[in-house]
Design a protein around this motif. Sequence first.
Motif, PDB file in Angstrom:
ATOM      1  N   GLY A 156      16.613   8.770   0.472  1.00 38.60           N
ATOM      2  CA  GLY A 156      18.038   8.573   0.241  1.00 38.60           C
ATOM      3  C   GLY A 156      18.416   8.355  -1.211  1.00 38.60           C
ATOM      4  N   LEU A 157      17.421   8.150  -2.075  1.00 42.65           N
ATOM      5  CA  LEU A 157      17.700   7.955  -3.497  1.00 42.65           C
ATOM      6  C   LEU A 157      18.006   9.297  -4.136  1.00 42.65           C
ATOM      7  N   THR A 158      19.071   9.350  -4.929  1.00 38.12           N
ATOM      8  CA  THR A 158      19.436  10.632  -5.518  1.00 38.12           C
ATOM      9  C   THR A 158      19.478  10.635  -7.034  1.00 38.12           C
ATOM     10  N   ARG A 159      19.546   9.519  -7.679  1.00 38.63           N
ATOM     11  CA  ARG A 159      19.690   9.539  -9.127  1.00 38.63           C
ATOM     12  C   ARG A 159      18.513   8.892  -9.843  1.00 38.63           C
ATOM     13  N   THR A 199      12.036  13.162  -3.501  1.00 41.51           N
ATOM     14  CA  THR A 199      12.384  14.562  -3.732  1.00 41.51           C
ATOM     15  C   THR A 199      13.842  14.796  -4.097  1.00 41.51           C
ATOM     16  N   SER A 200      14.718  13.826  -3.861  1.00 38.42           N
ATOM     17  CA  SER A 200      16.137  13.999  -4.180  1.00 38.42           C
ATOM     18  C   SER A 200      16.520  13.397  -5.522  1.00 38.42           C
ATOM     19  N   VAL A 201      15.612  12.689  -6.159  1.00 38.08           N
ATOM     20  CA  VAL A 201      15.926  12.038  -7.432  1.00 38.08           C
ATOM     21  C   VAL A 201      16.017  13.084  -8.539  1.00 38.08           C
ATOM     22  N   THR A 202      17.091  13.013  -9.319  1.00 33.66           N
ATOM     23  CA  THR A 202      17.317  13.987 -10.379  1.00 33.66           C
ATOM     24  C   THR A 202      17.089  13.427 -11.776  1.00 33.66           C
ATOM     25  N   ILE A 243       3.291  14.023  -7.396  1.00 35.63           N
ATOM     26  CA  ILE A 243       4.279  14.070  -8.471  1.00 35.63           C
ATOM     27  C   ILE A 243       4.915  15.457  -8.529  1.00 35.63           C
ATOM     28  N   GLY A 244       4.183  16.460  -8.113  1.00 36.62           N
ATOM     29  CA  GLY A 244       4.691  17.823  -8.130  1.00 36.62           C
ATOM     30  C   GLY A 244       5.810  18.095  -7.141  1.00 36.62           C
ATOM     31  N   LEU A 245       6.074  17.150  -6.256  1.00 39.07           N
ATOM     32  CA  LEU A 245       7.158  17.306  -5.281  1.00 39.07           C
ATOM     33  C   LEU A 245       8.516  16.892  -5.845  1.00 39.07           C
ATOM     34  N   LEU A 246       8.532  16.323  -7.044  1.00 40.07           N
ATOM     35  CA  LEU A 246       9.778  15.840  -7.640  1.00 40.07           C
ATOM     36  C   LEU A 246      10.491  16.987  -8.369  1.00 40.07           C
ATOM     37  N   THR A 247      10.704  18.064  -7.692  1.00 43.52           N
ATOM     38  CA  THR A 247      11.158  19.299  -8.320  1.00 43.52           C
ATOM     39  C   THR A 247      12.619  19.273  -8.777  1.00 43.52           C
TER      40      THR A 247
END
Length: 93
Positions: free
Chosen positions: A5-8, A29-32, A50-54
Amino acid sequence: GLLSGLTRRFNLALSSFTGAIPSQIGGLTSVTNNVNFYENQLTGSIPSQIGLLTLLTRNLKWQSNALSGSLPSQIGNLVLMTQFLYFESNSLT
């Protein structure tokens, strides 16, 4: 999971955390912007997840810990990263 649920931002810098970075880091995966663990006492290798943080575009700051090993090749999946990828002051090879 709980982290999806984290996005930022996900910032645990300067928090006196110890131990290894869990593989669940891949759940962000939703963190930008901002996945920060700097200046803790984290040990072990950087998980390949870590590679999933695309969607991450900047601020991956994990400096000043006791991380070891090499950077996983999956870090190459972070193709949107434009600034601030810090791993110095660790024991990385």
